[in-house]
Design a protein around this motif. Structure first.
Motif, mmCIF file in Angstrom:
data_model
loop_
_atom_site.group_PDB
_atom_site.id
_atom_site.type_symbol
_atom_site.label_atom_id
_atom_site.label_comp_id
_atom_site.label_asym_id
_atom_site.label_seq_id
_atom_site.Cartn_x
_atom_site.Cartn_y
_atom_site.Cartn_z
ATOM 1 N N ASN A 116 3.508 -3.944 5.326
ATOM 2 C CA ASN A 116 4.113 -4.422 4.086
ATOM 3 C C ASN A 116 5.502 -3.850 3.849
ATOM 4 O OD1 ASN A 116 1.894 -5.885 3.389
ATOM 5 N ND2 ASN A 116 0.904 -4.126 2.431
ATOM 6 N N LEU A 117 5.769 -2.715 4.455
ATOM 7 C CA LEU A 117 7.005 -2.022 4.142
ATOM 8 C C LEU A 117 8.096 -2.304 5.150
ATOM 9 C CD1 LEU A 117 5.405 1.458 3.419
ATOM 10 C CD2 LEU A 117 5.895 -0.347 1.786
ATOM 11 N N ILE A 118 7.694 -2.391 6.390
ATOM 12 C CA ILE A 118 8.720 -2.365 7.416
ATOM 13 C C ILE A 118 8.365 -3.300 8.554
ATOM 14 C CG2 ILE A 118 7.647 -0.439 8.687
ATOM 15 C CD1 ILE A 118 10.526 0.653 9.022
ATOM 16 N N GLN A 119 9.405 -3.809 9.166
ATOM 17 C CA GLN A 119 9.206 -4.588 10.376
ATOM 18 C C GLN A 119 10.059 -3.951 11.460
ATOM 19 O OE1 GLN A 119 11.396 -8.121 11.342
ATOM 20 N NE2 GLN A 119 9.509 -9.301 11.475
ATOM 21 N N PRO A 139 14.831 1.432 -1.357
ATOM 22 C CA PRO A 139 15.281 2.034 -0.104
ATOM 23 C C PRO A 139 14.187 2.915 0.511
ATOM 24 C CG PRO A 139 16.791 2.511 -1.920
ATOM 25 C CD PRO A 139 15.574 1.909 -2.520
ATOM 26 N N LEU A 140 14.159 2.983 1.817
ATOM 27 C CA LEU A 140 13.254 3.908 2.495
ATOM 28 C C LEU A 140 14.082 5.150 2.799
ATOM 29 C CD1 LEU A 140 11.493 1.431 4.938
ATOM 30 C CD2 LEU A 140 10.829 2.068 2.624
ATOM 31 N N SER A 177 7.720 8.458 16.801
ATOM 32 C CA SER A 177 7.021 8.695 15.554
ATOM 33 C C SER A 177 8.055 8.506 14.454
ATOM 34 C CB SER A 177 6.476 10.112 15.569
ATOM 35 O OG SER A 177 6.299 10.523 14.246
ATOM 36 N N LEU A 178 7.735 7.602 13.548
ATOM 37 C CA LEU A 178 8.700 7.228 12.531
ATOM 38 C C LEU A 178 8.214 7.739 11.187
ATOM 39 C CD1 LEU A 178 11.138 5.509 11.733
ATOM 40 C CD2 LEU A 178 9.597 3.587 11.506
ATOM 41 N N SER A 179 9.003 8.570 10.543
ATOM 42 C CA SER A 179 8.575 9.018 9.218
ATOM 43 C C SER A 179 9.626 8.633 8.196
ATOM 44 C CB SER A 179 8.345 10.526 9.214
ATOM 45 O OG SER A 179 9.534 11.162 9.560
ATOM 46 N N PHE A 180 9.159 8.249 7.016
ATOM 47 C CA PHE A 180 10.075 7.943 5.932
ATOM 48 C C PHE A 180 9.340 8.045 4.607
ATOM 49 C CE2 PHE A 180 8.253 3.784 5.160
ATOM 50 C CZ PHE A 180 7.798 3.362 6.413
ATOM 51 N N VAL A 181 10.085 7.964 3.550
ATOM 52 C CA VAL A 181 9.480 8.097 2.228
ATOM 53 C C VAL A 181 9.702 6.811 1.463
ATOM 54 C CG1 VAL A 181 9.526 9.345 0.056
ATOM 55 C CG2 VAL A 181 9.864 10.562 2.209
ATOM 56 N N TYR A 182 8.592 6.202 1.025
ATOM 57 C CA TYR A 182 8.672 4.986 0.229
ATOM 58 C C TYR A 182 8.119 5.281 -1.148
ATOM 59 C CZ TYR A 182 7.196 0.492 -1.660
ATOM 60 O OH TYR A 182 6.984 -0.581 -2.489
ATOM 61 N N ASN A 183 8.911 5.047 -2.182
ATOM 62 C CA ASN A 183 8.477 5.334 -3.560
ATOM 63 C C ASN A 183 7.888 6.727 -3.678
ATOM 64 O OD1 ASN A 183 9.307 3.195 -4.970
ATOM 65 N ND2 ASN A 183 7.357 2.082 -4.927
ATOM 66 N N SER A 184 8.543 7.693 -3.142
ATOM 67 C CA SER A 184 8.125 9.080 -3.070
ATOM 68 C C SER A 184 6.797 9.332 -2.348
ATOM 69 C CB SER A 184 8.129 9.794 -4.431
ATOM 70 O OG SER A 184 8.144 8.924 -5.493
ATOM 71 N N SER A 221 0.854 -1.175 0.000
ATOM 72 C CA SER A 221 0.000 0.000 0.000
ATOM 73 C C SER A 221 0.891 1.226 0.000
ATOM 74 C CB SER A 221 -0.862 0.005 1.247
ATOM 75 O OG SER A 221 -0.026 -0.009 2.363
ATOM 76 N N ALA A 222 0.829 1.933 -1.076
ATOM 77 C CA ALA A 222 1.753 3.042 -1.205
ATOM 78 C C ALA A 222 1.100 4.372 -0.865
ATOM 79 C CB ALA A 222 2.342 3.077 -2.600
ATOM 80 N N GLN A 223 -0.061 4.312 -0.249
ATOM 81 C CA GLN A 223 -0.655 5.587 0.100
ATOM 82 C C GLN A 223 0.084 6.133 1.318
ATOM 83 O OE1 GLN A 223 -3.038 2.982 1.117
ATOM 84 N NE2 GLN A 223 -3.540 2.419 -0.983
ATOM 85 N N ASN A 224 -0.140 7.411 1.483
ATOM 86 C CA ASN A 224 0.410 8.029 2.661
ATOM 87 C C ASN A 224 -0.390 7.522 3.839
ATOM 88 O OD1 ASN A 224 1.086 9.618 4.731
ATOM 89 N ND2 ASN A 224 0.958 11.540 3.588
#
Lengths: 157, 937
Positions: B718-721, B746-747, B800-807, B693-696
Motif C-alpha cells: 500500500n505504501l510503496i512500489q 513523505p516516507l 533491506s529497505l527501512s523508512f518511516v511512514y506516519n511515524s 496498514s500503518a503497523q510496523n
C-alpha cells in the motif's frame, strides 16, 4: 442529510436558498447558477433525480416555481420529493393557495416554516398539523406586540 | 400586493415592489444602491433607531443579499435584535445571522450570550429559535459553548416534545462539527431509549441523531438495534388510521420507517439475536407484500411514500446480503418497476438492481432482466435513466453474457449521448478485457471503440490495448493485421493512427510477408496520415519509423527521406525536430546490431490492475461502478471513504510511451526512460488503498519470479512500489531500482541497505549508489546498482529497505534479481555439436545435475517457452527428437573464466512432472542453474 434546498422560478430567478453545509458565498453562487441552468434545460417528463458531483439532486416543479434539493448518496430520493411536497402543502396552508409572489414578499415566513420542517438538513417534524401549530404560535407572539412604527412607516421606509 | 400576516413590514413590501418594477438590471442596481445608502445613513445617524426600524432595515438587507448582492454591514444591528424582548424582532435577527454569518465569523462570540439567554427561556418558542440558530451555524465555537446544555435538554423529563425534536437535530449538527461533544456512559442508553418515545416527531428526529452516533461508535450503541426493529415492526403492521397525522397519504410514518431502515444498515448482520433477526425479516416481508397490494390512493404522493419505504427496505436486504429468498423477491419487485410508467421508479429500480447484481444470491435473478435493461438503454427518453441502464448492464455482466452485453453497448455507443460516451467507452474497455477468453475479440472491441467513438477513447484505453498486445504473443499478429486494415479506412481517428503506429512499429514484421501489407505499404499507409495528425501523434509515428528501419532495412532510405524533410528536421515543434534529427543520425551511424538492440521489441509490461478501472472510479466517486460479485461482508459498519489520493497522472507524458523520448545514446541509459515507462502505463492510475496498514511491518520477498525476467515490479504494497529494470553484458550487470511512494505523505529516513556477505561479495561484487533519505509523497526516485560476476555463486543479494511512514517504522527485505543465470550469454549451435558436447560433459557425475519435480501450475508449454527465453540461454529448436522438450545452450561469463552450460527440460504431461538436466564444465554451476530453474514451472 440534505445539503441545501433552492427555490427558483422558470425564468431562473432564485427565490429562496437554504444551506445546511457551510460554503463560501462564491461557491454558493456557482452551485446555484449551475443547477438552475441544468434543471431548466430538462424536459417535463424526465426523471426528477440526477447525479451531480457526488450528490443526488431531487427536484420538482410546482406551477412557476422549481424546488430543488441536494441530498447525499445514502438518502432516499422518493422521500425527498415528499419533503418538497410537504413544504409546498405547508406554504399553501399558511398563505392560502400559495403563489410565487407570496414567497417573494414574505420570504422570511418561508424561512420560518422551513426551519420547523427541516433542521440541520434532517426532517424535524413530518406532521402538517404540528408544524402549522408552531407557526401559529409564533404569529400569535407577534400579534401581541404593538407595531410601534406603524405610523411612521406609511410607505416612507 | 399579497396580504401579509402577523406583523408585516410595509416599507419592506414597498421596496420589494420597487425592485420588481425595475425594467432593467441597471435600474435594479441603482435602486438597491439607493436603499443601501439610505440604510447605512440610518444606522450611522445620531437618531437612535427603535427595534421595529432596525428589524425593517435588517430585513431589507437580507432581501438584498438574497438577490445576490454582497452585504458588508448591518451585522451589529442584527446582533442587537437578538436581545430584543419582542419576538418578531428577535426572529428577524436570528434569520439574518443564520443566513449571513459564516461559521468563522468574529460575530459568533457576540451572539453566543444572546443564544444562551434564549436557551434558558421558559418559552419553548424562544428556546427553539435559539436551537435553530445553533443548528444553522453549527460552528466549533457553538459546539464548545452549548455542548453541555443541549444533551441535557434532549433527555430531560421536563423538556417539551417540540424542544426535544429541535435539540436532537441541533446536537446532531454539532456532533458533525466536533465529534467529542456527545457524552458517553449513561447518556448512551438514555439517547437510545428516545426510540421508544411516545411522540413520533421526537422519535423521527432522534433516529437521525442515533444513526450518526452509531456510525462513530457502533459497539456502544448496539442496543438501538432491537428497539429500532420493534418500532419498525409496530409501524409496518399499523393501519394508516393508527398514526393519525404521522400517516402520509395512507402510508404510516414513511419518514420514520425509512430512517429506521437506514439505521439498521449500519450493522452487519443487522441483529445477532435470532429473535430480533426473525422480526426484522418479518417486517421486510410485510413491506414487500404491501408493494403487491392495490394502491390506496391514485395520488403520486401515496406511491412515492410507499415506494420510498420499499426501496429503503430493499437497500437493507441488499446490505444484509444473507436472505436469498428476500433478495430474489426484491429483484422480482424491481423487475416489475422496470416497465412502470413513472420514470422515477424505472430510474430507481435500475439503480437498485445494480446493487443486487453484486450479490451472489441475486446475481442470476438480475440477469433474467437483461433484455428489458438493454431496451431501457436504447429507448428511454431521459439520459439519466439510460445512464442507469448502462451501469446496470455493466454490473450484471459476467463471463456468460459479456459478448452480448459488450456488443449491445457498442451498438448503442454509435448514437449514445455525448455526456455518457466517455464513461461507456471505459466500461466497454474494462468488460472486454476482464471477460476476454480470446484476445482477438478484445482487440476487435477496442478498435471498434476507437472507430465508433474515437474522441471519447482516453489515453488509458489505448495504452491498455497496447500493453495487452505486447504482453500476449498470441494476438500480436492478429492485432497488426487488424490495425493495418482499420488504417485503410479513408477517414480514421487519430487514436487509431496512434495505436496503429505503435503496433505496426512493434509487430509490423508479423504481417510483412503478405504483399498487400509489405513493409513499404505499411509505411506508406501510416505516412499518408502523418500530415493530418497532431504533433504528439507525429512524434509517435517518427518512433514507429525508426523502428521500421530496424525491422525492414529495405525501406531505410525511404524513411530517412522523411526524417530529412524540412517539415520534420526543421519543424517548429522542438520535439519533432529533435526526434527527426536524432533518429536520422541513429539510422546513419549505428550498425545493424546496435539498431537491433536499441530498437528491440518492448519488454512485457508488469501485469496489474487495469488502469482504466481506476479512471472510472475517479470519474464517479461515491457511485457504484461495480462489476464484482461480493461473497462475504465485513462485520464492521460502513466507513465513509471516498477520496482518491491518486498519485496523479502528472507524468502522462505521451512522448515517453515508446521509451524513446530521450536520445538513445549508450545502453545503460535506457534504464531511466523505461523507469518512466513503468509509470506512464502502470500503477499511477490505480488507486492506492486508503486504509494503509500503518503497523510496523516487515516483509521478505521471494525473488524467484525474477529468475526469468529482468524488468517489472519487484515489490508492491500500500505504501510503496519498487520496480526494477536490469541489463547484463558479459560479466557485468546494471540494475535500476525505482522506488515510488504511493501515499500522500513523505516516507522519511528512507534507507536501502545491501545485504550480501563479504565471502559472497568476493564472488559477486555489488555496488549501490546512495539515495536521498526522503521520498516525497507521490514521488519516484531511482537507485542504480552495479554488479560484477567474479566467480560462480549461489543465491542472490538482498536489500533491506527501512523508512518511516506516519511515524511508524517500516522494513522491507527484497532479493535482488541478480541470480547467476543473468550472466548467461546465449550460444547458438546445431544438433550435431550440441549432442557431441552433451555427451562430452556427461562423462563425470560432477558435471551434471538433475532434478525431477512436479508441475506447480498447469502445464502450458507456451508459457514455459517464454520463461526459457527469459532465462538467458539460447533456446535450440529442432534438436531434441521430442518437440515438447526444451534444449538450451549458453555461456556464463565471470571475470576470469567462462563456463559453458547445456540444459534439457523434459515435460511429462501424463505425470504432470518435469525432468531438468543441466550439464556444464563446473559442478557448482550445474547445481545452481538447476536449482534456479527447478521451481519455475
Amino acid at each position: 442529510m440534505m445539503q441545501f434546498m433552492l427555490l427558483f422560478s422558470r425564468q431562473g430567478k432564485l427565490r429562496l436558498q437554504k444551506w445546511y453545509v457551510a460554503h463560501p458565498d462564491k461557491l454558493k453562487k456557482k452551485i446555484t447558477r449551475e443547477l438552475i441552468t441544468t434543471i431548466l434545460a430538462r424536459k417535463p417528463k424526465m426523471c426528477s433525480f440526477l447525479e451531480w458531483r457526488d450528490l443526488k439532486i431531487v427536484y420538482k416543479r410546482y406551477a412557476s416555481l422549481y424546488f430543488c434539493c441536494a441530498i447525499e448518496q445514502e438518502d432516499n430520493e422518493l422521500l425527498t420529493l415528499e419533503v418538497i411536497h410537504r413544504y409546498v402543502e405547508l406554504l399553501d396552508k399558511y398563505f392560502g393557495s400559495v403563489c410565487e409572489l407570496d414567497i417573494i414578499f414574505n420570504f422570511e415566513k418561508a424561512y420560518f416554516i422551513l426551519d420547523e420542517l427541516l433542521l440541520g438538513g434532517e426532517i424535524q417534524e413530518t406532521s402538517k398539523k404540528n408544524v402549522l401549530k408552531a407557526i401559529a404560535a409564533q404569529d400569535l407572539l407577534q400579534e401581541e406586540e404593538t407595531p410601534q412604527g406603524f405610523f411612521d412607516d406609511q410607505g416612507l421606509g | 400586493m399579497p396580504a401579509v400576516r402577523g406583523d408585516g413590514m410595509r416599507g419592506l413590501a414597498v421596496f420589494i415592489s420597487d425592485i420588481r418594477n425595475c425594467k432593467s438590471k441597471e435600474a435594479e442596481i441603482k435602486r438597491i444602491n439607493k436603499e443601501l445608502a439610505n440604510i447605512r445613513s440610518k444606522f450611522k445617524g445620531d437618531k437612535t433607531l427603535d427595534g421595529y426600524q432596525k428589524k425593517k432595515y435588517v430585513c431589507k438587507l437580507l432581501f438584498i443579499f438574497l438577490l445576490g448582492h454582497d452585504i458588508d454591514f448591518g451585522h451589529m444591528e442584527a446582533v442587537n435584535l437578538l436581545s430584543s424582548n419582542k419576538y418578531s424582532e428577535k426572529q428577524i435577527g436570528y434569520l439574518f445571522i443564520s443566513v449571513l454569518v459564516n461559521t468563522n465569523s468574529e460575530l459568533i462570540k457576540l451572539i453566543i450570550q444572546s443564544i444562551k439567554n434564549d436557551l434558558a427561556s421558559r418559552n419553548p418558542i424562544h428556546v427553539n429559535l435559539a436551537l435553530q440558530c445553533i443548528a444553522n451555524i453549527g460552528s466549533r465555537e457553538m459546539a464548545e459553548a452549548f455542548g453541555n446544555d443541549i444533551p441535557k435538554l434532549l433527555v430531560s423529563g421536563d423538556t417539551m416534545d417540540v424542544v426535544k425534536q429541535s435539540a436532537a437535530l441541533c446536537l446532531l449538527r454539532l456532533f458533525r462539527t466536533s465529534q467529542e461533544i456527545i457524552p458517553g456512559g449513561e447518556w448512551t442508553s438514555r439517547i437510545i431509549h428516545l426510540l421508544n418515545d411516545q411522540h413520533m416527531g421526537v422519535v423521527t428526529a432522534a433516529t437521525s441523531l442515533i444513526d450518526a452516533l452509531v456510525k462513530k461508535n457502533p459497539e456502544e450503541y448496539k442496543g438501538c438495534v432491537s428497539l429500532a426493529v420493534s418500532r419498525l415492526s409496530r409501524i409496518v403492521t399499523a393501519s394508516y388510521t393508527d398514526l393519525q397525522d404521522y400517516t402520509y397519504y395512507f402510508v404510516p410514518a414513511p419518514w420514520l420507517s425509512v430512517k429506521l431502515l437506514r439505521l439498521l444498515q449500519n450493522y452487519t448482520p443487522p441483529a445477532e439475536d435470532p429473535g430480533v433477526r426473525g422480526r426484522l425479516n418479518e417486517c421486510l416481508e410485510t413491506i414487500l407484500n404491501k408493494a403487491q397490494e392495490a394502491p390506496k390512493s391514485k395520488k403520486v404522493q401515496h406511491s412515492n411514500a410507499k415506494n420510498a419505504v420499499l426501496f429503503e427496505a430493499i437497500s437493507l436486504i441488499i446490505h444484509n446480503d444473507s436472505e436469498a429468498n428476500l433478495l430474489v423477491r426484491a429483484c422480482n419487485q424491481l423487475g416489475q418497476f422496470l416497465s412502470n410508467r413513472e420514470t422515477n421508479l424505472r430510474y430507481l429500480a435500475l439503480e437498485s438492481m445494480c446493487h443486487l447484481a453484486t450479490s451472489e444470491f441475486s446475481h442470476e435473478a438480475v440477469k433474467k432482466h437483461q433484455e428489458v435493461v438493454i431496451l431501457s438503454m436504447k429507448m428511454e427518453k431521459d439520459v439519466s435513466v439510460r445512464q442507469q441502464a448502462v451501469d446496470l448492464l455493466y454490473a450484471m455482466c459476467d463471463k456468460s453474457n459479456a459478448e452480448e452485453i459488450v456488443q449491445e453497448m457498442l451498438n448503442y455507443l454509435e448514437t449514445a449521448d455525448y455526456s455518457i460516451r466517455e464513461e461507456m467507452v471505459l466500461k466497454v474497455a474494462i468488460l472486454a478485457e476482464k471477460y476476454a477468453t480470446d484476445y482477438t475479440w478484445y482487440v476487435d472491441v477496442i478498435l471498434n471503440l476507437i472507430r465508433i467513438a474515437g474522441d471519447y477513447v482516453s489515453e488509458e484505453v489505448w495504452y491498455r490495448v497496447i500493453q495487452i498486445v505486447i504482453n500476449r504473443d498470441e494476438v500480436q499478429g492478429y492485432a497488426a493485421k487488424t490495425v493495418f486494415e482499420a488504417l485503410q479506412a479513408p477517414a480514421c481517428h487519430e487514436n487509431m493512427v496512434k495505436v496503429g503506429g505503435y503496433i505496426l512499429g512493434e509487430f509490423g514484421n508479423l504481417i510483412a510477408g503478405d504483399q498487400r501489407s509489405s513493409p513499404s505499404v505499411q509505411f506508406q499507409l501510416l505516412h499518408s496520415k502523418y500530415h493530418l495528425c497532431s504533433p504528439m501523434t507525429r512524434a509517435l509515428l517518427l518512433s514507429t519509423y525508426i523502428k521500421f528501419i530496424n525491422l525492414f532495412p529495405e525501406i531505410k532510405t525511404q524513411i530517412q527521406d522523411v526524417f530529412k524533410q524540412d517539415s520534420n528536421l526543421r519543424s517548429a515543434d522542438a520535439e519533432l525536430q529533435q526526434r527527426a534529427s536524432e533518429y536520422l543520425q541513429l539510422s546513419v551511424i549505428a550498425s545493424s546490431d546496435v539498431l537491433a538492440t536499441v530498437l528491440e521489441e518492448m519488454p512485457a509490461f508488469p501485469e496489474r490492475e487495469s488502469s482504466i478501472l481506476a479512471v472510472l472510479k475517479k470519474k464517479k466517486p461515491g457511485r457504484v461502478p461495480e462489476n464484482e460479485v461480493k461473497e462475504s461482508k465485513s462485520p464492521t459498519p460502513v466507513a465513509t471513504s471516498n477520496h482518491n489520493n491518486d498519485i496523479n497522472a502528472s507524468s502522462t507524458n505521451q512522448a515517453d510511451l515508446l521509451g524513446l523520448s530521450t536520445p538513445p545514446t549508450s545502453q545503460p541509459h535506457n534504464a531511466s526512460s523505461t523507469g518512466v515507462l513503468l509509470d506512464v502505463l502502470g500503477d499511477i492510475y490505480s488507486k492506492p488503498n486508503n486504509n494503509v496498514s500503518a503497523q510496523n511491518s516487515s516483509w521478505v520477498i521471494d525473488p524467484k519470479k525474477f529468475v526469468c525476467k529482468n524488468n517489472g515490479v519487484l515489490f508492491e504494497n500500500n505504501l510503496i512500489q519498487i520496480g526494477v529494470k536490469s541489463e547484463f553484458r558479459q560479466n557485468l550487470g546494471r540494475l535500476g531500482l525505482f522506488y515510488g511512494n504511493k501515499t500522500t505523505t513523505p516516507l522519511q529516513t528512507f534507507v536501502p541497505t545491501l545485504l550480501w556477505g563479504d565471502d559472497q561479495a568476493a564472488k559477486l561484487s555489488v555496488q549501490m549508489k546512495s539515495v536521498e533519505p526522503l521520498l516525497e509523497a507521490g514521488a519516484q526516485i531511482q537507485q542504480m546498482i552495479n554488479a560484477e560476476c567474479i566467480d560462480d555463486y549461489t543465491d542472490s543479494p538482498s536489500i533491506s529497505l527501512s523508512f518511516v511512514y506516519n511515524s511508524v517504522p517500516q522494513k522491507i527485505t527484497i532479493k535482488l534479481p541478480l541470480t547467476l543465470n543473468k550472466f548467461f550469454e546465449p550460444t547458438e549451435m546445431n544438433g550435431e555439436s550440441f549432442f557431441a558436447r552433451w555427451k562430452n560433459l556427461g562423462n563425470t557425475n560432477q558435471q551434471r545435475s538433475q532434478k525431477i519435480f512436479k508441475a506447480s501450475q498447469a502445464m502450458d508449454l507456451q508459457a514455459a517457452r517464454t520463461k526459457m527465453l527469459g532465462f538467458g540461454m539460447q533456446l535450440l529448436d529442432g534438436i531434441d527428437p521430442n518437440p515438447d522438450n526444451f534444449v538450451c545452450a549458453g555461456i556464463i561469463h565471470m571475470r576470469s573464466q567462462q563456463v559453458g552450460c547445456l540444459l534439457r527440460l523434459e515435460p511429462n504431461k501424463n505425470a504432470q512432472m518435469y525432468r531438468l538436466t543441466v550439464r556444464s564444465s563446473k559442478e557448482s554451476v550445474s547445481v545452481e542453474i538447476c536449482e534456479l530453474l527447478a521451481d519455475q514451472f
